[in-house]
Write a protein that holds these residues in place. Structure first.
Motif, PDB file in Angstrom:
ATOM      1  N   SER A 234      17.692   7.994  21.256  1.00 55.79           N
ATOM      2  CA  SER A 234      19.095   8.073  21.646  1.00 55.79           C
ATOM      3  C   SER A 234      19.417   7.034  22.708  1.00 55.79           C
ATOM      4  O   SER A 234      18.573   6.682  23.529  1.00 55.79           O
TER       5      SER A 234
ATOM      6  N   ILE B 115      24.495  16.453  21.767  1.00 53.63           N
ATOM      7  CA  ILE B 115      25.092  15.563  20.771  1.00 53.63           C
ATOM      8  C   ILE B 115      25.645  16.389  19.612  1.00 53.63           C
ATOM      9  O   ILE B 115      26.757  16.154  19.138  1.00 53.63           O
TER      10      ILE B 115
ATOM     11  N   PHE C  59      31.444   8.888  23.090  1.00 59.02           N
ATOM     12  CA  PHE C  59      30.094   8.908  23.643  1.00 59.02           C
ATOM     13  C   PHE C  59      29.905   7.898  24.780  1.00 59.02           C
ATOM     14  O   PHE C  59      28.843   7.845  25.400  1.00 59.02           O
TER      15      PHE C  59
END
Length: 121
Positions: free
Chosen positions: A34, A43, A119
């Motif tokens: 990640s 997530i 994100f």
């Protein structure tokens, strides 16, 4: 998610129960690759908030009601080029019909900017 830079590799699994519109489980595994400071579970929760994962919404978003199954059945259905083609259908009961069909809608990368923004990548 990978194309947006969230991770180098990612497995996303959705689990459904009969009669329940929302997935009963969203599982994410980034295999330790990640690029965001979030756990795989975090997530997964973010994905659930970002996208409408009800079956009807997925059908609508990917245009699965379109007649694209002949092309999908040949040579696999992943890693194919998203394109619009003209298809003609013949029937002994109805007139000949020609329509534009978008193939392999799941290969589109139209959500990258949204994912990057959400994100922070």
């Amino acid at each position: 998610m990978v194309a947006a830079g969230v991770a180098d590799e990612m497995l996303v699994q959705l689990a459904y129960a009969i009669g329940v519109a929302e997935p009963v489980s969203v599982y994410v595994n980034t295999y330790g690759r990640s690029h965001v400071k979030m756990s795989d579970g975090e997530i997964a929760r973010k994905i659930m908030k970002m996208f409408d994962l009800r079956p009807k919404a997925i059908e609508r978003a990917l245009k699965l009601w379109q007649p694209m199954y002949l092309e999908t059945a040949a040579y696999g259905h992943m890693g194919r080029k998203n394109e619009v083609v003209s298809k003609t259908f013949l029937s002994r009961y109805h007139q000949k019909k020609t329509m534009q069909v978008e193939l392999f809608t799941w290969e589109k990368l139209d959500q990258i900017d949204y994912i990057k923004k959400e994100f922070g990548v």
